[in-house]
Design a protein around this motif. Sequence first.
Motif, PDB file in Angstrom:
ATOM      1  N   THR A 102     -12.917  -5.971 -11.839  1.00 56.81           N
ATOM      2  CA  THR A 102     -13.068  -4.533 -12.119  1.00 56.81           C
ATOM      3  C   THR A 102     -11.803  -3.788 -11.632  1.00 56.81           C
ATOM      4  O   THR A 102     -10.669  -4.296 -11.989  1.00 56.81           O
ATOM      5  CB  THR A 102     -14.216  -4.579 -10.674  1.00 56.81           C
ATOM      6  N   THR A 103     -11.668  -2.391 -12.017  1.00 52.00           N
ATOM      7  CA  THR A 103     -10.049  -1.537 -11.621  1.00 52.00           C
ATOM      8  C   THR A 103      -9.569  -1.806 -10.400  1.00 52.00           C
ATOM      9  O   THR A 103     -10.064  -2.109  -9.390  1.00 52.00           O
ATOM     10  CB  THR A 103     -10.308  -0.257 -12.150  1.00 52.00           C
ATOM     11  N   THR A 104      -8.375  -1.198 -10.189  1.00 49.68           N
ATOM     12  CA  THR A 104      -7.752  -1.431  -8.778  1.00 49.68           C
ATOM     13  C   THR A 104      -8.669   0.248  -8.014  1.00 49.68           C
ATOM     14  O   THR A 104      -9.261   0.829  -8.402  1.00 49.68           O
ATOM     15  CB  THR A 104      -6.828  -1.262  -9.059  1.00 49.68           C
ATOM     16  N   ASN A 105      -7.839  -0.168  -6.436  1.00 45.37           N
ATOM     17  CA  ASN A 105      -8.995   0.774  -5.189  1.00 45.37           C
ATOM     18  C   ASN A 105      -8.300   1.126  -5.092  1.00 45.37           C
ATOM     19  O   ASN A 105      -8.247   2.003  -3.589  1.00 45.37           O
ATOM     20  CB  ASN A 105     -10.023   0.653  -5.035  1.00 45.37           C
ATOM     21  N   ASN A 106      -6.796   0.423  -4.341  1.00 43.52           N
ATOM     22  CA  ASN A 106      -6.037   0.336  -3.127  1.00 43.52           C
ATOM     23  C   ASN A 106      -4.964   0.549  -3.151  1.00 43.52           C
ATOM     24  O   ASN A 106      -4.033  -0.210  -3.831  1.00 43.52           O
ATOM     25  CB  ASN A 106      -6.120  -1.036  -2.177  1.00 43.52           C
ATOM     26  N   ARG A 107      -4.579   1.528  -3.068  1.00 40.84           N
ATOM     27  CA  ARG A 107      -2.594   2.097  -3.862  1.00 40.84           C
ATOM     28  C   ARG A 107      -1.744   0.747  -3.117  1.00 40.84           C
ATOM     29  O   ARG A 107      -0.208   0.645  -3.147  1.00 40.84           O
ATOM     30  CB  ARG A 107      -2.828   3.419  -3.582  1.00 40.84           C
ATOM     31  N   SER A 108      -1.817   0.592  -1.526  1.00 40.86           N
ATOM     32  CA  SER A 108      -1.444  -0.152  -0.894  1.00 40.86           C
ATOM     33  C   SER A 108      -0.860  -1.101  -1.095  1.00 40.86           C
ATOM     34  O   SER A 108       0.256  -1.807  -1.020  1.00 40.86           O
ATOM     35  CB  SER A 108      -1.187  -0.129   0.867  1.00 40.86           C
ATOM     36  N   VAL A 109      -2.262  -1.240  -1.677  1.00 42.93           N
ATOM     37  CA  VAL A 109      -1.678  -3.131  -1.900  1.00 42.93           C
ATOM     38  C   VAL A 109      -1.016  -3.790  -3.569  1.00 42.93           C
ATOM     39  O   VAL A 109      -0.507  -3.802  -3.903  1.00 42.93           O
ATOM     40  CB  VAL A 109      -2.874  -3.743  -2.164  1.00 42.93           C
ATOM     41  N   ILE A 110      -1.016  -1.821  -4.327  1.00 47.23           N
ATOM     42  CA  ILE A 110      -0.989  -2.512  -5.609  1.00 47.23           C
ATOM     43  C   ILE A 110       0.956  -2.625  -5.765  1.00 47.23           C
ATOM     44  O   ILE A 110       1.375  -3.089  -6.129  1.00 47.23           O
ATOM     45  CB  ILE A 110      -1.425  -1.148  -6.354  1.00 47.23           C
ATOM     46  N   GLY A 111       1.239  -0.841  -4.318  1.00 45.08           N
ATOM     47  CA  GLY A 111       2.494  -1.070  -4.213  1.00 45.08           C
ATOM     48  C   GLY A 111       3.359  -2.080  -3.766  1.00 45.08           C
ATOM     49  O   GLY A 111       4.446  -2.297  -3.777  1.00 45.08           O
ATOM     50  N   THR A 112       2.523  -3.122  -2.925  1.00 49.73           N
ATOM     51  CA  THR A 112       2.875  -4.623  -2.839  1.00 49.73           C
ATOM     52  C   THR A 112       3.206  -5.321  -4.092  1.00 49.73           C
ATOM     53  O   THR A 112       4.150  -6.148  -4.002  1.00 49.73           O
ATOM     54  CB  THR A 112       2.192  -5.282  -1.465  1.00 49.73           C
TER      55      THR A 112
END
Length: 119
Positions: A102-112
């Motif tokens: 599915t698509t992403t939903n957590n900007r914190s994880v994407i930043g990491t």
Amino acid sequence: MYVIRATQKLLKEMDCKVQKTDISVPLNTWHANMFTLNRRKTIVFMNDLSRLSLTIVGVKKAQLKNVEELFVNELRNYLMSEEIEEKVISRYIEENEGMIITTTNNRSVIGTLNELSTR
């Protein structure tokens, strides 16, 4: 069941159908991103809860069709290298048979994830 939340770049490369899901167990949810490292396609998976990351370098287009097998094998190899008991590894993998992409939903994880890929 594993929930892989892939970035748009990875979804485009995988060319697969995105499934919508609102329910997921944080321990079984992973974000994934693709980038190029030394002219090789590289996928980084990161667990939402623990921030454990798995990096797979040199991924071929054909391997993207079996991303579940690729992910599970890499996860098993990593956990074995950390000397976790085989029965614990097998139980975790068997309990999570199947995968939803599915698509992403957590900007914190994407930043990491992005921080890992720029180092």
